[in-house]
Write a protein that holds these residues in place. Structure first.
Motif, PDB file in Angstrom:
ATOM      1  N   UNK A  60       0.868  -1.175   0.000  1.00 36.35           N
ATOM      2  CA  UNK A  60       0.000   0.000   0.000  1.00 36.35           C
ATOM      3  C   UNK A  60       0.905   1.224   0.000  1.00 36.35           C
ATOM      4  N   UNK A  61       0.709   2.097  -0.979  1.00 39.28           N
ATOM      5  CA  UNK A  61       1.551   3.279  -1.103  1.00 39.28           C
ATOM      6  C   UNK A  61       0.692   4.508  -1.391  1.00 39.28           C
ATOM      7  N   UNK A  62       1.288   5.660  -1.170  1.00 33.28           N
ATOM      8  CA  UNK A  62       0.668   6.912  -1.596  1.00 33.28           C
ATOM      9  C   UNK A  62       0.537   6.889  -3.117  1.00 33.28           C
ATOM     10  N   UNK A  63      -0.552   7.454  -3.677  1.00 32.83           N
ATOM     11  CA  UNK A  63      -0.754   7.401  -5.138  1.00 32.83           C
ATOM     12  C   UNK A  63       0.419   7.944  -5.947  1.00 32.83           C
ATOM     13  N   UNK A  64       1.176   8.892  -5.393  1.00 31.73           N
ATOM     14  CA  UNK A  64       2.278   9.507  -6.141  1.00 31.73           C
ATOM     15  C   UNK A  64       3.636   8.885  -5.828  1.00 31.73           C
ATOM     16  N   UNK A  65       3.693   7.968  -4.869  1.00 30.56           N
ATOM     17  CA  UNK A  65       4.993   7.485  -4.406  1.00 30.56           C
ATOM     18  C   UNK A  65       5.728   6.665  -5.460  1.00 30.56           C
ATOM     19  N   UNK A  66       5.004   5.871  -6.250  1.00 29.26           N
ATOM     20  CA  UNK A  66       5.660   5.013  -7.245  1.00 29.26           C
ATOM     21  C   UNK A  66       6.457   5.824  -8.249  1.00 29.26           C
ATOM     22  N   UNK A  67       5.985   7.014  -8.584  1.00 30.01           N
ATOM     23  CA  UNK A  67       6.683   7.866  -9.553  1.00 30.01           C
ATOM     24  C   UNK A  67       7.711   8.772  -8.898  1.00 30.01           C
ATOM     25  N   UNK A  68       7.373   9.284  -7.732  1.00 30.96           N
ATOM     26  CA  UNK A  68       8.248  10.280  -7.100  1.00 30.96           C
ATOM     27  C   UNK A  68       9.299   9.692  -6.171  1.00 30.96           C
ATOM     28  N   UNK A  69       8.975   8.561  -5.500  1.00 34.94           N
ATOM     29  CA  UNK A  69       9.835   7.987  -4.450  1.00 34.94           C
ATOM     30  C   UNK A  69      10.224   9.047  -3.434  1.00 34.94           C
ATOM     31  N   UNK A  70       9.309   9.991  -3.205  1.00 38.99           N
ATOM     32  CA  UNK A  70       9.580  11.134  -2.330  1.00 38.99           C
ATOM     33  C   UNK A  70       9.195  10.825  -0.892  1.00 38.99           C
ATOM     34  N   UNK A  71       9.962  11.346   0.032  1.00 44.67           N
ATOM     35  CA  UNK A  71       9.671  11.196   1.451  1.00 44.67           C
ATOM     36  C   UNK A  71       8.429  11.990   1.852  1.00 44.67           C
ATOM     37  N   UNK A  72       7.951  12.849   0.936  1.00 45.52           N
ATOM     38  CA  UNK A  72       6.756  13.641   1.229  1.00 45.52           C
ATOM     39  C   UNK A  72       5.467  12.878   0.934  1.00 45.52           C
ATOM     40  N   UNK A  73       5.540  11.810   0.137  1.00 42.71           N
ATOM     41  CA  UNK A  73       4.345  11.044  -0.249  1.00 42.71           C
ATOM     42  C   UNK A  73       4.224   9.823   0.660  1.00 42.71           C
ATOM     43  N   UNK A  74       3.532  10.001   1.778  1.00 44.94           N
ATOM     44  CA  UNK A  74       3.486   8.973   2.811  1.00 44.94           C
ATOM     45  C   UNK A  74       2.060   8.571   3.141  1.00 44.94           C
ATOM     46  N   UNK A  75       1.941   7.503   3.924  1.00 43.52           N
ATOM     47  CA  UNK A  75       0.655   7.002   4.411  1.00 43.52           C
ATOM     48  C   UNK A  75       0.662   6.981   5.934  1.00 43.52           C
ATOM     49  N   UNK A  76      -0.515   7.022   6.547  1.00 40.28           N
ATOM     50  CA  UNK A  76      -0.575   6.948   8.021  1.00 40.28           C
ATOM     51  C   UNK A  76      -0.156   5.570   8.539  1.00 40.28           C
ATOM     52  N   UNK A  77       0.335   5.555   9.764  1.00 38.95           N
ATOM     53  CA  UNK A  77       0.664   4.296  10.433  1.00 38.95           C
ATOM     54  C   UNK A  77      -0.406   3.919  11.450  1.00 38.95           C
ATOM     55  N   UNK A  78      -1.560   4.539  11.350  1.00 40.44           N
ATOM     56  CA  UNK A  78      -2.602   4.396  12.365  1.00 40.44           C
ATOM     57  C   UNK A  78      -3.373   3.085  12.216  1.00 40.44           C
ATOM     58  N   UNK A  79      -4.026   2.679  13.312  1.00 43.31           N
ATOM     59  CA  UNK A  79      -4.867   1.483  13.299  1.00 43.31           C
ATOM     60  C   UNK A  79      -6.088   1.672  12.410  1.00 43.31           C
ATOM     61  N   UNK A  80      -6.638   2.890  12.385  1.00 47.01           N
ATOM     62  CA  UNK A  80      -7.804   3.152  11.550  1.00 47.01           C
ATOM     63  C   UNK A  80      -7.478   2.945  10.077  1.00 47.01           C
ATOM     64  N   UNK A  81      -6.288   3.372   9.663  1.00 44.71           N
ATOM     65  CA  UNK A  81      -5.912   3.248   8.258  1.00 44.71           C
ATOM     66  C   UNK A  81      -5.767   1.789   7.854  1.00 44.71           C
ATOM     67  N   UNK A  82      -5.162   0.987   8.697  1.00 46.79           N
ATOM     68  CA  UNK A  82      -4.839  -0.392   8.340  1.00 46.79           C
ATOM     69  C   UNK A  82      -5.955  -1.368   8.705  1.00 46.79           C
ATOM     70  N   UNK A  83      -7.080  -0.878   9.229  1.00 45.03           N
ATOM     71  CA  UNK A  83      -8.157  -1.768   9.659  1.00 45.03           C
ATOM     72  C   UNK A  83      -8.650  -2.694   8.541  1.00 45.03           C
ATOM     73  N   UNK A  84      -8.898  -2.218   7.298  1.00 42.35           N
ATOM     74  CA  UNK A  84      -9.347  -3.155   6.247  1.00 42.35           C
ATOM     75  C   UNK A  84      -8.378  -4.307   6.024  1.00 42.35           C
ATOM     76  N   UNK A  85      -7.089  -4.055   6.210  1.00 41.67           N
ATOM     77  CA  UNK A  85      -6.089  -5.111   6.047  1.00 41.67           C
ATOM     78  C   UNK A  85      -6.133  -6.058   7.234  1.00 41.67           C
ATOM     79  N   UNK A  86      -6.198  -5.501   8.435  1.00 41.54           N
ATOM     80  CA  UNK A  86      -6.186  -6.316   9.647  1.00 41.54           C
ATOM     81  C   UNK A  86      -7.405  -7.222   9.716  1.00 41.54           C
ATOM     82  N   UNK A  87      -8.523  -6.785   9.167  1.00 40.16           N
ATOM     83  CA  UNK A  87      -9.755  -7.565   9.219  1.00 40.16           C
ATOM     84  C   UNK A  87      -9.880  -8.555   8.071  1.00 40.16           C
ATOM     85  N   UNK A  88      -8.953  -8.505   7.132  1.00 42.88           N
ATOM     86  CA  UNK A  88      -9.049  -9.413   5.982  1.00 42.88           C
ATOM     87  C   UNK A  88      -8.504 -10.783   6.366  1.00 42.88           C
TER      88      UNK A  88
END
Length: 410
Positions: A60-88
């Motif tokens: 799972x990546x920020x939509x722009x990260x694959x092209x930019x590889x920038x440290x500015x294009x990040x995702x949250x590390x929160x439980x709310x963000x990863x809940x769909x993955x944790x419940x799968x």
């Protein structure tokens, strides 16, 4: 039922020919099944090893990260963000990582490196990173020290306890700089990674790059690789356009192309094998027609319809193919089950590389039912092609000429 019994009796009027043709089909089925099972098993093993080694099966990546590889294009590390993955239920591992580049320096030398921040306990359970240690000890979550590749250590002439300076750009233009002590040296089988990688704890990387509780990617692994397309589709629906869900094919295109080329060459060889067997099957079916033309003419003269006669010959051919499939599965099933429980052990450089990566050097087989279905369908298609000309001969058979037999039947 009467047609089926008659077809079965006709089949055994020439026992030797029937058994030889069925055996040829069985041999082709066994060889193709073993080839494809070993292929798919080795592909699955290679994909799993490559995924655990670095990329994961899904990221799972920020939509722009694959092209930019920038440290500015990040995702949250929160439980709310990863809940769909944790419940799968089909996702077995989820690892947050922060990756970026930095300029490393020691003494009078400098070099560009890739810095990976990860949770050591999760990383160890996923990729067994500690087994790649050549010296020193593994990281803990609260460590401020780093692990470096053997090639990188050789370049800087560093050992355990020595210091390395990292300098780069942090989140939103902030300066990322620090002096880190080497806690351990790891050896990666891939030279490019061995000369570039610097591991540190995720917390330390977030402090270095001033990202807060954000990561560059969530690395995911599944229980079964066959479920990947469905899982990716479900995750894309859950996260929408705000997250780029990337498969291992996108993350490792070279590996995907290599597997595709090897698979195509293997399937081509299987088709060549089926082509050779197909000539034998075609000759058998054609002989069944030619040597019985007087018999067919008598049956037509006494009132049997051409359609019913075609169904009789088709049933005989299907029974012959079914006998070949049965014999093939009778031989292939115990062999595949044995290889499943006792996989082939690899030797040589490939085995050494796998051992250095922390993986068992074996070549497993795949027991995917789709492999059997594909080979059975190949036999059915082959049979259909072999029946076209013989059945056409029956349709154009003239009763008077057929009763004379020999060349008159033509």
């Amino acid at each position: 039922m009467m047609l089926l019994r008659l077809a079965w009796r006709n089949l055994w009027r020439q026992k030797r020919r029937t058994l030889l043709t069925a055996s040829a089909l069985a041999l082709a089925l066994v060889l193709s099944l073993l080839t494809r099972a070993l292929q798919e098993g080795s592909y699955a093993l290679g994909i799993d090893h490559a995924a655990r080694f670095y990329t994961g099966l899904i990221q799972l990546q920020h939509p722009d990260y694959a092209d930019s590889l920038s440290i500015d294009d990040l995702l949250p590390q929160s439980d709310d963000f990863i809940r769909p993955v944790r419940e799968h239920p089909d996702i077995s591992d989820r690892l947050p990582r922060l990756e970026s580049f930095a300029l490393a320096a020691a003494g009078e030398q400098s070099k560009g490196v890739m810095v990976i921040g990860a949770i050591p306990e999760l990383e160890e359970g996923y990729s067994h990173l500690s087994q790649k240690l050549t010296s020193g000890t593994f990281l803990t979550e609260k460590d401020t020290q780093i692990l470096i590749g053997q090639g990188l250590a050789n370049y800087f002439h560093l050992g355990v306890g020595d210091e390395m300076v990292l300098y780069g750009q942090g989140y939103h233009g902030q300066t990322a700089a620090g002096v880190f002590r080497v806690k351990g040296i790891v050896h990666f089988p891939l030279p490019q990674l061995d000369r570039q990688l610097v591991y540190m704890s995720l917390k330390q990387a977030q402090i270095l790059y001033s990202t807060g509780d954000q990561v560059s990617a969530w690395v995911l692994h599944t229980h079964h690789q066959d479920a990947l397309p469905n899982i990716i589709a479900q995750l894309r629906r859950s996260y929408g356009h705000g997250v780029n869900v990337r498969s291992w094919q996108e993350l490792s295109p070279e590996l995907a192309q290599q597997i595709l080329m090897d698979k195509v060459s293997g399937i081509f060889m299987i088709y060549v094998l089926y082509g050779i067997v197909g000539f034998a099957l075609f000759a058998t079916v054609l002989m069944m027609i030619l040597e019985r033309q007087r018999e067919f003419a008598v049956m037509l003269a006494t009132g049997m319809s051409r359609g019913r006669l075609v169904r009789l010959v088709s049933t005989e051919s299907v029974l012959l193919a079914g006998l070949g499939i049965f014999l093939g599965m009778l031989v292939a099933t115990p062999v595949l089950l044995y290889l499943w429980f006792h996989p082939i052990e690899m030797t040589g450089e490939s085995a050494q590389m796998m051992l250095e990566s922390g993986f068992e050097p074996v070549l497993p087989v795949s027991l995917d039912p789709q492999l059997v279905i594909d080979q059975v369908m190949a036999v059915i298609v082959l049979l259909t092609l072999c029946l076209i000309y013989p059945l056409w001969r029956i349709f154009r058979l003239k009763i008077v000429s057929g009763l004379k037999g020999g060349s008159h039947a033509d």
